[in-house]
Design an enzyme around this catalytic site. Structure first.
Site, PDB file in Angstrom:
ATOM      1  N   HIS A 278      -1.528  -5.494   2.133  1.00  0.00           N
ATOM      2  CA  HIS A 278      -2.726  -6.338   2.076  1.00  0.00           C
ATOM      3  C   HIS A 278      -2.357  -7.672   1.423  1.00  0.00           C
ATOM      4  CE1 HIS A 278      -5.874  -3.100   2.843  1.00  0.00           C
ATOM      5  NE2 HIS A 278      -6.318  -4.153   3.522  1.00  0.00           N
TER       6      HIS A 278
ATOM      7  N   GLU B 126       0.833  -1.211   0.000  1.00  0.00           N
ATOM      8  CA  GLU B 126       0.000   0.000   0.000  1.00  0.00           C
ATOM      9  C   GLU B 126       0.866   1.258   0.000  1.00  0.00           C
ATOM     10  OE1 GLU B 126      -3.032  -0.089  -0.567  1.00  0.00           O
ATOM     11  OE2 GLU B 126      -3.637  -2.137  -0.097  1.00  0.00           O
TER      12      GLU B 126
ATOM     13  N   CYS C 152      -7.999  -1.469   8.293  1.00  0.00           N
ATOM     14  CA  CYS C 152      -6.592  -1.545   7.885  1.00  0.00           C
ATOM     15  C   CYS C 152      -6.047  -0.153   7.576  1.00  0.00           C
ATOM     16  CB  CYS C 152      -6.434  -2.435   6.641  1.00  0.00           C
ATOM     17  SG  CYS C 152      -6.696  -4.168   6.997  1.00  0.00           S
TER      18      CYS C 152
HETATM   19  N1  PCA Z   1      -8.705  -6.488   6.553  1.00  0.00           N
HETATM   20  C1  PCA Z   1      -9.615  -5.370   6.762  1.00  0.00           C
HETATM   21  C2  PCA Z   1      -9.599  -5.139   8.244  1.00  0.00           C
HETATM   22  C3  PCA Z   1      -8.927  -6.308   8.867  1.00  0.00           C
HETATM   23  C4  PCA Z   1      -8.324  -7.048   7.722  1.00  0.00           C
HETATM   24  O1  PCA Z   1      -7.585  -8.035   7.811  1.00  0.00           O
HETATM   25  C5  PCA Z   1      -9.290  -4.155   5.902  1.00  0.00           C
HETATM   26  O2  PCA Z   1      -8.790  -4.321   4.789  1.00  0.00           O
HETATM   27  O3  PCA Z   1      -9.533  -3.034   6.335  1.00  0.00           O
END
Ligand code: PCA
Length: 218
Positions: A168, A81, A144
């Site tokens: 992610h 990200e 996140c």
């Molecule tokens: N993914 C979510 C919140 C917790 C996770 O593992 C997100 O992408 O915000």
């Protein structure tokens, strides 16, 4: 090098959160490393509690590197990200039942922060392992992104010159066998390899920066 690595617990009907599995496995694999000390924590998928906790961990552990991991169920790539947005906007409640619509995380805070991880180098290293990876410009507006933004905000607030970002991960491939998306996802082993590669890159980058600094001061 002190590394803070976080994952999240399950949310939104997931049976488990792959990011929790990955950070726990990495804690086991890397606990005897002589090159760095790793602190792993699984955060609750709650805006408020996760935000408080990441700041607490940064204050007490004083990491050189902060990497947040979370799952993105609809993505097929490892996503490095680039940008944390000062925004909470969700229709899915968090695990405490909280929903936000167009709300700033830090009122009057900057609209966005850039990750301070060496994203290009990390992407190249993961690619060299033959794994699908891309730099993503949008970490979402859910929990996140909230943790990513608050971690970056903390580095600015305290004037810390540290590496801080968010990754992610896709769901595990095996998990998708029960759905029509059986070709999507990566194995836990592949994701672990990718995150270890990122840590290697960070270590090399830090070592070469330190060398440069020493040479400059000589
Ligand atoms: N993914 C979510 C919140 C917790 C996770 O593992 C997100 O992408 O915000």
């Amino acid at each position: 090098m002190r590394i803070l690595l976080t994952g999240f617990n399950e949310f939104g009907g997931l049976e488990y959160n792959p990011s929790e599995v990955i950070v726990k496995e990495l804690a086991e694999r890397l606990k005897f490393s002589e090159s760095y000390s790793l602190l792993v924590e699984v955060l609750p998928t709650e805006f408020y509690k996760a935000g408080m906790r990441i700041r607490e961990l940064m204050e007490t552990f004083k990491p050189d590197v902060v990497i947040g991991l979370g799952v993105a169920v609809d993505r097929h790539f490892i996503q490095l990200e680039r940008i944390a947005l000062n925004l909470m906007d969700t229709v899915v409640p968090d695990n405490a039942g909280a929903i936000y619509a167009g709300t700033q995380i830090v009122p009057d805070g900057p609209l966005a922060y850039l990750a301070t991880l060496p994203l290009d180098k990390m992407r190249a290293r993961i690619q060299s392992l033959g794994l699908p990876v891309e730099i993503s410009n949008h970490a979402g507006t859910y929990v996140c992104n909230n943790v990513f933004y608050l971690a970056r905000h903390e580095t600015e607030r305290l004037g810390l010159n540290i590496r801080c970002g968010f990754i992610h991960i896709p769901p595990f491939a095996s998990e998708n066998r029960t759905t029509n998306h059986h070709r999507l996802g990566l194995s836990p082993h592949q994701i672990i390899k990718a995150i270890e590669a990122c840590i290697d890159v960070l270590q090399e980058t830090t070592a070469s920066e330190n060398r440069l600094r020493r040479n400059q001061s000589n």
